[in-house]
Design an enzyme around this catalytic site. Structure first.
Site, PDB file in Angstrom:
ATOM      1  N   THR A 212      33.363  66.813  69.165  1.00  0.00           N
ATOM      2  CA  THR A 212      34.778  66.914  68.778  1.00  0.00           C
ATOM      3  C   THR A 212      35.369  68.237  69.247  1.00  0.00           C
ATOM      4  O   THR A 212      36.472  68.280  69.809  1.00  0.00           O
ATOM      5  CB  THR A 212      34.917  66.787  67.250  1.00  0.00           C
ATOM      6  OG1 THR A 212      34.392  65.525  66.831  1.00  0.00           O
ATOM      7  CG2 THR A 212      36.366  66.893  66.822  1.00  0.00           C
ATOM      8  N   LEU A 213      34.642  69.322  69.025  1.00  0.00           N
ATOM      9  CA  LEU A 213      35.112  70.642  69.447  1.00  0.00           C
ATOM     10  C   LEU A 213      35.324  70.694  70.955  1.00  0.00           C
ATOM     11  O   LEU A 213      36.346  71.202  71.436  1.00  0.00           O
ATOM     12  CB  LEU A 213      34.096  71.706  69.016  1.00  0.00           C
ATOM     13  CG  LEU A 213      34.025  71.994  67.519  1.00  0.00           C
ATOM     14  CD1 LEU A 213      32.693  72.646  67.164  1.00  0.00           C
ATOM     15  CD2 LEU A 213      35.176  72.885  67.085  1.00  0.00           C
TER      16      LEU A 213
ATOM     17  N   GLU B 216      64.328  88.158  51.604  1.00  0.00           N
ATOM     18  CA  GLU B 216      65.605  88.838  51.446  1.00  0.00           C
ATOM     19  C   GLU B 216      66.047  88.858  49.984  1.00  0.00           C
ATOM     20  O   GLU B 216      66.570  89.861  49.498  1.00  0.00           O
ATOM     21  CB  GLU B 216      66.676  88.144  52.304  1.00  0.00           C
ATOM     22  CG  GLU B 216      66.372  88.141  53.795  1.00  0.00           C
ATOM     23  CD  GLU B 216      65.620  86.899  54.248  1.00  0.00           C
ATOM     24  OE1 GLU B 216      65.858  86.454  55.377  1.00  0.00           O
ATOM     25  OE2 GLU B 216      64.781  86.373  53.477  1.00  0.00           O
TER      26      GLU B 216
ATOM     27  N   ASP C 106      25.972  65.913  57.892  1.00  0.00           N
ATOM     28  CA  ASP C 106      26.061  67.018  56.924  1.00  0.00           C
ATOM     29  C   ASP C 106      26.684  66.630  55.585  1.00  0.00           C
ATOM     30  O   ASP C 106      26.581  67.393  54.625  1.00  0.00           O
ATOM     31  CB  ASP C 106      26.877  68.172  57.524  1.00  0.00           C
ATOM     32  CG  ASP C 106      26.244  68.746  58.780  1.00  0.00           C
ATOM     33  OD1 ASP C 106      25.038  68.534  58.994  1.00  0.00           O
ATOM     34  OD2 ASP C 106      26.960  69.417  59.549  1.00  0.00           O
TER      35      ASP C 106
ATOM     36  N   HIS D 211      62.811  83.746  48.864  1.00  0.00           N
ATOM     37  CA  HIS D 211      62.532  84.302  50.183  1.00  0.00           C
ATOM     38  C   HIS D 211      62.541  85.831  50.127  1.00  0.00           C
ATOM     39  O   HIS D 211      62.957  86.438  49.139  1.00  0.00           O
ATOM     40  CB  HIS D 211      63.560  83.797  51.192  1.00  0.00           C
ATOM     41  CG  HIS D 211      63.391  82.340  51.509  1.00  0.00           C
ATOM     42  ND1 HIS D 211      64.107  81.712  52.508  1.00  0.00           N
ATOM     43  CD2 HIS D 211      62.592  81.379  50.969  1.00  0.00           C
ATOM     44  CE1 HIS D 211      63.758  80.433  52.573  1.00  0.00           C
ATOM     45  NE2 HIS D 211      62.840  80.212  51.643  1.00  0.00           N
TER      46      HIS D 211
END
Length: 347
Positions: free
Chosen positions: A294-295, A53, A206, A51
């Site tokens: 879908t969007l 830190e 597609d 991490h």
């Protein structure tokens, strides 16, 4: 700029270096200051590594100075054992007397416990410096833990007259509205986000593979919607080269090495169910890549955080209409050769 804000700003810059390699962990920046001088700094290593830190403390040449220094960190230090030991333990061990924290960690195992542990060991703690900016760096992580769903990005390309695709196509290959640099940009995004999702019709029209072929990096988890189970092994998305999930209403489908099938009730709120499934699958972020239906379902359900829309330098005059927004916060526009990329943030 106030001193604490100055050093937390540096933490934020450092954190941005590790955003996509740290996923699903947050990326954190840490700066160690002695006598108004930076003596160490670091950011979160790739997932599973040290991490911020730890990296900052390890970068300090004269460890004796740590007991007289201030640690600045963009996110609350962890206090639990995960893939690495608690950062709070190292801070206490090194006798760092003061810690300035940008924002509290929303993860339940940390969420205030790191701060408490530091205070219980007589370490001075200051909280909430540039808090919103620190949260923005890890917006995926905060959304996942606070809203219990992934950070949802909508993505599509549309023509100048607002069409997303022609009404009819002659082949099962994408109809390109965006230019090659924009397409490469999408492949870069595939290395940066946890998962990509498409609807049934997009798979059929597609035949996308949803892999990062044009950019170096990891592939996202592929997700597709297939209510009836009509997508077969002839489609690229079922290749098995990367983790793939199918959301279906067909309970007869059995998971294979190539595809994991997860059941959903398509008569109920499907976007909400998908968000819940992806949360259970620990997907910190998802890009909804299409199609238009879908969007629009995710937009109508108000389940999105940002949209990335390529506007190509072309006209179709007729075709499948692009999704429509009714409520958003801001729009940022970038130019990519002859394309415009709009980045829209939800309210």
């Amino acid at each position: 700029m106030e001193k604490h804000e100055y050093y937390i700003s540096r933490c934020i810059l450092l954190a941005k270096k590790g955003i996509f390699t740290a996923l699903p962990n947050p990326s954190v920046g840490a700066v160690i200051v002695y006598n108004n001088k930076v003596i160490g700094e670091g950011y979160t290593s790739a997932y599973g590594g040290a991490h911020a830190e730890v990296n900052a403390i390890n970068s300090v040449r004269n460890k004796d100075l740590l007991s007289k220094s201030t640690l600045y960190v963009s996110l609350e230090p962890c206090s639990h054992f995960g893939k690495t030991p608690p950062c709070t333990d190292l801070i206490i061990e090194r006798k760092i007397p003061k810690v300035v924290i940008g924002t509290i960690d929303p993860f339940a195992k940390v969420c205030g416990n790191g701060i408490k542990k530091l205070k219980d060991n007589n370490i001075e703690v200051i909280i909430g410096v540039l808090e919103k900016e620190c949260q923005e760096v890890n917006k995926r992580f905060f959304t996942f833990h606070e809203k219990k769903r992934p950070y949802i990005i909508l993505k599509w390309a549309q023509t100048l007259d607002n069409f997303i695709a022609p009404l009819h196509k002659d082949s099962h290959r994408p109809f390109w509205i965006s230019n090659t640099i924009s397409q490469q940009t999408v492949h870069q995004w595939r290395t940066e986000e946890m998962s990509f999702l498409v609807g049934t019709q997009t798979v059929k029209d597609d035949n996308p593979s949803l892999t990062a072929r044009k950019w170096f990096g990891r592939n996202p988890t592929r997700i597709y919607i297939d209510k009836q189970g009509s997508i077969d092994s002839n489609h690229a998305i079922t290749s098995g080269e990367v983790k793939t999930i199918c959301i279906t209403a067909n309970k007869t489908l059995q998971s294979t090495n190539e595809v994991t099938y997860i059941f959903a009730d398509f008569n109920k709120n499907l976007p909400l169910q998908i968000a819940e499934i992806l949360y259970e699958q620990k997907m910190i972020s998802v890009v909804i890549e299409g199609g238009a239906t879908t969007l629009q379902h995710f937009i109508d359900a108000n389940l999105w955080d940002e949209a990335r829309i390529f506007i190509g330098n072309t006209l179709l005059h007729e075709g499948k209409k692009a999704p429509i927004f009714s409520n958003f916060q801001s729009i940022e526009t970038k130019t990519i050769l002859d394309n415009q990329l709009q980045i829209i943030k939800a309210k």
